[in-house]
Design a protein around this motif. Structure first.
Motif, short mmCIF file in Angstrom:
data_model
loop_
_atom_site.label_atom_id
_atom_site.label_comp_id
_atom_site.label_asym_id
_atom_site.label_seq_id
_atom_site.Cartn_x
_atom_site.Cartn_y
_atom_site.Cartn_z
N SER A 62 0.85 -1.15 -0.01
CA SER A 62 -0.08 0.18 -0.11
C SER A 62 0.84 1.31 0.04
N VAL A 63 1.83 1.20 0.85
CA VAL A 63 3.03 2.47 0.85
C VAL A 63 3.55 2.48 -0.73
N PHE A 64 4.09 1.70 -1.44
CA PHE A 64 4.45 1.67 -2.80
C PHE A 64 3.04 2.04 -3.69
N LEU A 69 14.56 6.24 -7.23
CA LEU A 69 14.75 4.70 -6.75
C LEU A 69 14.56 4.43 -5.58
N SER A 70 13.65 3.46 -5.28
CA SER A 70 13.08 2.98 -3.95
C SER A 70 14.26 2.16 -3.17
N VAL A 75 16.47 10.63 -7.57
CA VAL A 75 15.76 10.86 -6.31
C VAL A 75 15.77 9.48 -5.76
N GLU A 76 16.40 9.18 -4.66
CA GLU A 76 16.22 8.15 -3.83
C GLU A 76 15.19 8.22 -2.70
N ILE A 77 14.28 7.18 -2.72
CA ILE A 77 13.15 7.45 -1.78
C ILE A 77 13.12 6.00 -0.50
#
Length: 181
Positions: A10-12, A59-60, A80-82
């Motif tokens: 759900s977060v992704f 990028l996660s 952006v690294e998340i």
């Protein structure tokens, strides 16, 4: 008994929706790739995406191969690294401190009177290990027993049920479970 659960699916999903709310009206097409927490797979996907002359990457994950970092340096596009806050981000980072977040969660559980808290840890990636550190810090600060049940398997509801059964066998008087599934 107390359960605290967060579900990355759900977060992704929410993150992807938020990205598209901004990128689509700006005229960008969003491509997604799943690397299964394998740095070499991420490297392959980034190489392929860069061949499309993309305008940027989100990028996660923040653990990258040396080759991935070199490709991104040469590409000179925004990255952006998340999901966490790397000590040395490639470009930009938007995330959270998983040690502090887990510690705060356990402290909240302790404030509500829970004392026999078990941490159920799946996949054992960097973020899972960081959350374990926060759990251990909070429990140790109160001189309470630390009990982590971990597996390298990917999280699922079935695995969660299995880990809870194992927790009840190993700590039959547990009164709290901290997990990130």
């Amino acid at each position: 008994m107390c359960f605290y659960l967060q579900c990355p699916i759900s977060v992704f999903s929410a993150v992807a929706h938020g990205i598209e709310q901004i990128s689509t009206p700006a005229g960008y097409h969003t491509l997604y790739g799943h690397y299964g927490y394998e740095p070499e797979r991420e490297e392959q996907q980034i190489e392929q995406l860069l061949s499309f002359h993309i305008d940027g990457l989100i990028l996660s994950e923040s653990n990258h191969t040396t080759r991935t970092r070199k490709m991104l340096e040469v590409a000179a596009i925004p990255v952006v690294e998340i999901m966490d806050l790397p000590a040395q981000p490639i470009d930009l980072a938007v995330g959270l401190d998983h040690v502090a977040a887990a510690k705060a969660m356990i402290e909240a559980m302790l404030a509500h009177g829970y004392r026999r808290i078990v941490y159920l840890a799946a996949r054992m990636d960097t973020r899972t290990q960081q959350r374990n550190d926060g759990y251990c810090q909070a429990m140790a600060a109160q001189q309470l027993p630390i009990h982590t049940i971990q597996t390298s398997e990917s999280s699922s509801f079935t695995l969660g049920a299995s880990l809870i059964r194992q927790a009840l066998l190993e700590v039959p008087d547990l009164d709290g479970v901290f997990l990130y599934q």
